[in-house]
Design a protein around this motif. Sequence first.
Motif, PDB file in Angstrom:
ATOM      1  N   GLY A 250      -8.045  -2.200   1.946  1.00 25.89           N
ATOM      2  CA  GLY A 250      -7.263  -1.075   2.479  1.00 25.89           C
ATOM      3  C   GLY A 250      -6.124  -1.611   3.347  1.00 25.89           C
ATOM      4  O   GLY A 250      -5.727  -1.012   4.342  1.00 25.89           O
TER       5      GLY A 250
ATOM      6  N   ALA B  47     -12.939  -1.682  -4.458  1.00 22.58           N
ATOM      7  CA  ALA B  47     -13.400  -1.725  -3.084  1.00 22.58           C
ATOM      8  C   ALA B  47     -14.896  -1.977  -2.987  1.00 22.58           C
ATOM      9  O   ALA B  47     -15.672  -1.321  -3.646  1.00 22.58           O
ATOM     10  CB  ALA B  47     -13.053  -0.414  -2.402  1.00 22.58           C
TER      11      ALA B  47
ATOM     12  N   ARG C 232      -7.844   4.259  -4.070  1.00 21.77           N
ATOM     13  CA  ARG C 232      -8.642   3.196  -3.455  1.00 21.77           C
ATOM     14  C   ARG C 232      -9.379   2.528  -4.603  1.00 21.77           C
ATOM     15  O   ARG C 232      -9.872   3.178  -5.507  1.00 21.77           O
ATOM     16  CB  ARG C 232      -9.638   3.798  -2.463  1.00 21.77           C
ATOM     17  CG  ARG C 232     -10.438   2.739  -1.731  1.00 21.77           C
ATOM     18  CD  ARG C 232     -11.163   3.367  -0.546  1.00 21.77           C
ATOM     19  NE  ARG C 232     -11.870   2.353   0.203  1.00 21.77           N
ATOM     20  CZ  ARG C 232     -13.150   2.077   0.036  1.00 21.77           C
ATOM     21  NH1 ARG C 232     -13.873   2.742  -0.839  1.00 21.77           N
ATOM     22  NH2 ARG C 232     -13.720   1.148   0.764  1.00 21.77           N
TER      23      ARG C 232
ATOM     24  N   LYS D 165      -5.863  -4.478  -1.597  1.00 23.67           N
ATOM     25  CA  LYS D 165      -6.275  -3.112  -1.918  1.00 23.67           C
ATOM     26  C   LYS D 165      -7.735  -2.893  -1.540  1.00 23.67           C
ATOM     27  O   LYS D 165      -8.100  -1.868  -0.978  1.00 23.67           O
ATOM     28  CB  LYS D 165      -6.083  -2.819  -3.410  1.00 23.67           C
ATOM     29  CG  LYS D 165      -4.712  -2.212  -3.687  1.00 23.67           C
ATOM     30  CD  LYS D 165      -4.441  -2.053  -5.145  1.00 23.67           C
ATOM     31  CE  LYS D 165      -5.123  -0.845  -5.729  1.00 23.67           C
ATOM     32  NZ  LYS D 165      -4.589   0.423  -5.254  1.00 23.67           N
TER      33      LYS D 165
ATOM     34  N   GLU E 160     -16.598  -2.643   4.963  1.00 24.40           N
ATOM     35  CA  GLU E 160     -15.233  -2.855   5.411  1.00 24.40           C
ATOM     36  C   GLU E 160     -14.850  -4.310   5.127  1.00 24.40           C
ATOM     37  O   GLU E 160     -15.653  -5.218   5.315  1.00 24.40           O
ATOM     38  CB  GLU E 160     -15.192  -2.589   6.919  1.00 24.40           C
ATOM     39  CG  GLU E 160     -13.819  -2.656   7.521  1.00 24.40           C
ATOM     40  CD  GLU E 160     -13.880  -2.499   9.048  1.00 24.40           C
ATOM     41  OE1 GLU E 160     -12.811  -2.489   9.655  1.00 24.40           O
ATOM     42  OE2 GLU E 160     -14.993  -2.406   9.604  1.00 24.40           O
TER      43      GLU E 160
ATOM     44  N   GLY F 200       0.850  -1.187   0.000  1.00 22.36           N
ATOM     45  CA  GLY F 200       0.000   0.000   0.000  1.00 22.36           C
ATOM     46  C   GLY F 200       0.879   1.229   0.000  1.00 22.36           C
ATOM     47  O   GLY F 200       2.107   1.125   0.092  1.00 22.36           O
TER      48      GLY F 200
END
Length: 351
Positions: free
Chosen positions: A345, A241, A238, A342, A245, A223
């Motif tokens: 995160g 995604a 980002r 990724k 979460e 990252g």
Amino acid sequence: MNTIIEKISGDINSDQPVLQKAAQIICDGGLVAFPTETVYGLGGDAFDAQAAGRIYAAKGRPSDNPLIVHIANIGDLDTLSDKVPDMAYRLADMFWPGPLTMIIPKNSKVPSTVTGGLDTVAVRLPSHPAARRLIELSGTYIAAPSANLSGRPSPTKASHVIEDLFGRIDMIIDGGDIEIGLESTIVDLTGDVPVILRPGFVTQEALKKAVGNVLLDPALMTGVSGDVRPKAPGMKYRHYAPRAELIVIEGRPSAVSERLRSMAAEAVLQGRKVGVMVSEELSHGFDNAEVICLGRRNNEEEIAKHLFDALRQFDEMQVDIIFAEAFSQEGIGQAVMNRMLKAAGHRIIKV
Ligand code: AMP
Ligand code: MG
């Protein structure tokens, strides 16, 4: 905007009228989403600076994040660059047509809007027959990033493209489910040693075997932190995604299984809607959770193919939190884990 949706069968002759119509739209400065072997692409004329602007706008993509130029013949490299590195021809001979993108110096014919202002250009010769025919019929090259809204997982089914871009582009070619399901490997050929900027289906091992030393951009698995910045502008955003979460659990399968179960159970008790993304081996025995199985643990290709669709399904189910099993980083696993981390995160728990 009115978006035409046309299905193709895979038979290049019967698909010709649809591809001809799509090629005409591209020549007229419009945008067409089309299948490739990696993911669906959103294409426009690579020599039309305004088409690139339309691609950025349709995706909501930052304009410093360059597009990949899709060509139909190896010789087309010389139209885009006056200094094609020898390495590019060597790699093209071995891996094209296929899921490998090469970064080479660009010449003045390539609009700087396509390259996000960089003096290099990303080039790929896809193997998907309809994609190649579309490029040939358009009589130009096709600048195309993935056909998703910026930040969302790349599209591996026509329904994903429709979800993100219907009403924002001129045409969507529905070629069914995508074969590979992960974006191309990007390799930078502007230095002495090739550097992988984005791992993909063409693995670091395969590239090394073909041409010797091949490095990996150090920012890839960690990252963005401190001075370590990815060299492919797109890799800093980002990406891929899901809305919820995502937490990745890494370790021996039995320990991962135990931790996944306890974390999922705890989140369920807290009243959260829980998603679980695992191999078939670990997919049984979860209570009150939405479980998506990506495939058998040692079948990397199957896992790669299902990852982005799974992330989109969790969005649709509106889960609050997703727990995922980490896979091996060998071979294509390097690309799978790059995308998964990724999407998470880089939230990873080692057990
Ligand atoms: P996409 O096909 O949507 O995954 O986007 C293309 C990817 O290629 C992005 O990650 C870009 O940052 C990367 N890319 C395109 N052109 C260049 C370039 N000239 N140098 C480095 N990375 C590039
Ligand atoms: Mg993309």
